[in-house]
Every structure is written in structure tokens, then in C-alpha cells.
Design an enzyme around this catalytic site. Structure first.
Site, short mmCIF file in Angstrom:
data_model
loop_
_atom_site.label_atom_id
_atom_site.label_comp_id
_atom_site.label_asym_id
_atom_site.label_seq_id
_atom_site.Cartn_x
_atom_site.Cartn_y
_atom_site.Cartn_z
N SER A 1 0.83 -1.20 0.00
CA SER A 1 0.00 0.00 0.00
C SER A 1 0.87 1.26 0.00
CB SER A 1 -0.97 -0.08 1.18
OG SER A 1 -2.05 0.79 0.99
N ASP B 1 -9.24 -5.26 -4.36
CA ASP B 1 -8.71 -3.92 -4.14
C ASP B 1 -9.67 -2.94 -4.80
OD1 ASP B 1 -6.36 -3.05 -2.76
OD2 ASP B 1 -5.13 -4.34 -4.04
N HIS C 1 -7.45 -5.85 -0.04
CA HIS C 1 -6.28 -5.00 0.21
C HIS C 1 -5.47 -5.47 1.42
CE1 HIS C 1 -4.15 -1.22 -0.37
NE2 HIS C 1 -4.15 -1.04 0.94
N1 LIG Z 1 -8.60 4.24 5.89
C1 LIG Z 1 -8.14 3.23 4.98
C2 LIG Z 1 -7.08 2.39 5.64
C3 LIG Z 1 -6.02 2.01 4.67
O1 LIG Z 1 -6.06 2.45 3.57
C4 LIG Z 1 -4.94 1.09 5.06
C5 LIG Z 1 -5.02 0.41 6.26
C6 LIG Z 1 -4.02 -0.50 6.61
C7 LIG Z 1 -2.97 -0.74 5.76
C8 LIG Z 1 -2.88 -0.07 4.55
C9 LIG Z 1 -3.86 0.86 4.20
N2 LIG Z 1 -3.79 1.56 3.03
C10 LIG Z 1 -2.66 2.16 2.52
O2 LIG Z 1 -1.59 2.31 3.06
C11 LIG Z 1 -9.31 2.37 4.51
O3 LIG Z 1 -10.44 2.78 4.61
O4 LIG Z 1 -9.08 1.30 4.00
#
Ligand SMILES: N[C@@H](CC(=O)c1ccccc1NC=O)C(=O)O
Length: 292
Positions: free
Chosen positions: A152, A237, A269
């Protein structure tokens, strides 16, 4: 809800696309998974934690090895966690270490300060500093090379490192980076500028483009001609993540980079990276065949 196609908040909230749990539950489950399985990893492997590469709170790395299989010359697998540059930590990222360590690798989880304490400028600088530190570790251990993995926001940071020039010092040898595994990453930050993600980051549109790997395809490609770049994305995703991953892979491939693209069925994801905990998972196996 209005037209979801234009709702960037929705399209950049991976938790809202999981087919397993509700948004809150999928994030809670992800955190619990990482905490529990990192504990197990610390039980079954040799771990050195809190090695400082810089002065502030989170400029630290943790190193995991399996004493039975780790030898001089073993490759280093360096992991950058996700959490939109504002959440999660290296301390709970050891969950992926056991199968890689058992195959002989040295696993390093990289920490950095988070927004809003640190700006994106500072975070990228810290990760670069961490990597320079890992280069030294690699030289000391006569490591065959470093593989960078990110999930991510961590995949974004790993991609930024693929275009980083390091100082002309023997220890800072970016040829040590043999490849990258970029999992469910984001490579064009501009769509985030008007969303909740940007609240602690405060990126302007210009900043967002300055920190977008998709703005630096030529630089990444020039420095990565002899690297292997694996891009993976989950079936569930958000479509925007799937689009960005596909475009990044194609851009790099068109410039001569050896890429591999994995569209992992029946994952979201979160479990796309959790499953690295399993030795027989596609992405765990990929690294074995191409790298070890
Ligand atoms: N607020 C985000 C959280 C999120 O994107 C996320 C959570 C844990 C690990 C990686 C993530 N995304 C990017 O780094 C969501 O709604 O999915």
C-alpha cells in the site's frame, strides 16, 4: 450515495471494498492478524529489534533471521508497511518473516515517523536513510542483494526508492537493490489531495506529483534495468488501486524493466499481504523462485 465513480474518498478507502468484513472489522482484523503473527514470528525466529538508523522515535529497523538457515551471503528482504503514511508500524510487521527466514533470507522491517509528525518529504528522506543503513548491513553480511517489499503506502515508498540516487560511497551502492515486490500500491498521489488521507499530510497538488512514482517512470526504469519489479494487486482492491497498479506495470515494462504482474484472486487489500505468512502463497513462492 452520489455517483461512486467520482467519489474519491470511497475509491481510496480499501476497507470499503473487502468482501470478507465490514470496513471497521477488516481493519481491526488486519491489525490483530499482524500483532498475533508478529508475536509468533518473534517466538520462532532470532530477532533484533529497535536498531536505530536515525534520531527520532520511529527511525528504527527490526531484523529477523532463522539461525538454522541463515548464512553469510543470504539475501535481505526489506519490508515497508502500509497505513497511508499515518498508521501502522514496523513493530507489527514481522508476520511475514517466518517462511522467508526459513528459506534463508534476512528480513528487515523498516520504521519511519508518521504524518502529521513527519511530512512526506521527511518520510521519504527517512526511508532513504534506512536503506543506506541496510546497504551497510548488507555489505557486513556479504549479502547477495536486497529485495524491497512494500504494501500500500509502503509500496509507494518502495517505488520511490527505486529512483533514489545514493551518495557516491561504497556502502551506498544502489546496485544492491536487486528487485522489488510492490503489493497493492499507489503510484500517483494526486487523487488523494482532496480526500481524508491528505488531512495529516497536507500535500498540495504539486507536492503530490513530486512524490508520485508515476511521474518518474524514466528515472525508475533507468535505475532498474537489471532489477525485477513485481507488482501485485488484489481482486477486491478498489478499482483505482487496480488501475494504478496496471498502469505502473505497463509503463515500466514499456521502458524495458523486467516486471511481473500478479492479480491475486479472492483477496482484498489486507489479506493480500497477510498471506505472505504462508509458505505456499503465490507471492511467497514467487520470491523463492526468482530471487533465492
Ligand atoms: N482508511 C483506509 C485504511 C487504509 O487504507 C490502510 C489500512 C491499513 C494498511 C494499509 C492501508 N492503506 C494504505 O496504506 C481504509 O479505509 O481502508
Amino acid at each position: 450515495m452520489a455517483d461512486k465513480g467520482l467519489d474519491l474518498e470511497y475509491h481510496y478507502s480499501p476497507s470499503r471494498w473487502s468482501h470478507r468484513y465490514s470496513p471497521d472489522d477488516v481493519i481491526d482484523a488486519h491489525i490483530k492478524f499482524m500483532e498475533d503473527h508478529t508475536k509468533t514470528a518473534k517466538w520462532c525466529l532470532e530477532v533484533e529489534t529497535d536498531i536505530c538508523y536515525g534520531k527520532t522515535q520511529n527511525q528504527k529497523i527490526d531484523v529477523y533471521i532463522d539461525k538454522k538457515t541463515n548464512k553469510k551471503g543470504s539475501p535481505i528482504f526489506a519490508y515497508l508497511h502500509g497505513g497511508y503514511w499515518q498508521a501502522l508500524s514496523r513493530e507489527d510487521s514481522g508476520f511475514l518473516a517466518p517462511p522467508l527466514a526459513q528459506a534463508g533470507a534476512t528480513i528487515v522491517t523498516i520504521g519511519h515517523d508518521l504524518a502529521p509528525t513527519a511530512s512526506m518529504d521527511e518520510i521519504v528522506l527517512q526511508v532513504k536513510r534506512a536503506l543506506a543503513f541496510i546497504f551497510k548491513l548488507a555489505k557486513e553480511r556479504q549479502s547477495s542483494g536486497i529485495y524491497l517489499c512494500g504494501h500500500s503506502a509502503g509500496a509507494h515508498l518502495a517505488a520511490m526508492m527505486l529512483m533514489s540516487e545514493f551518495e557516491e560511497d561504497d556502502a551506498f551502492d544502489c546496485e544492491l537493490i536487486k528487485g522489488a515486490v510492490l503489493i497493492s500500491g499507489i503510484y500517483d498521489l494526486r487523487p488523494l489531495v482532496t480526500t481524508y488521507v491528505n488531512e495529516p499530510l497536507k500535500l498540495t497538488r504539486e507536492d503530490a506529483w513530486r512524490f508520485s512514482p508515476s511521474n518518474f517512470i524514466n528515472e525508475i526504469a533507468r535505475m532498474s534495468q537489471s532489477r525485477e519489479v513485481i507488482l501485485a494487486v488484489a481482486e477486491y482492491d478498489p478499482p483505482e488501486y487496480r488501475r494504478q497498479t496496471g498502469e505502473m506495470e505497463k509503463s515500466l515494462r514499456d521502458k524495458g524493466v523486467k516486471t511481473k504482474y500478479y492479480d491475486i484472486p479472492d483477496t482484498d487489500h489486507f489479506n493480500i499481504v497477510e498471506k505472505l505468512h504462508n509458505a505456499n502463497y503465490t507471492l511467497t513462492q514467487v520470491k523463492y523462485s526468482s530471487y533465492y
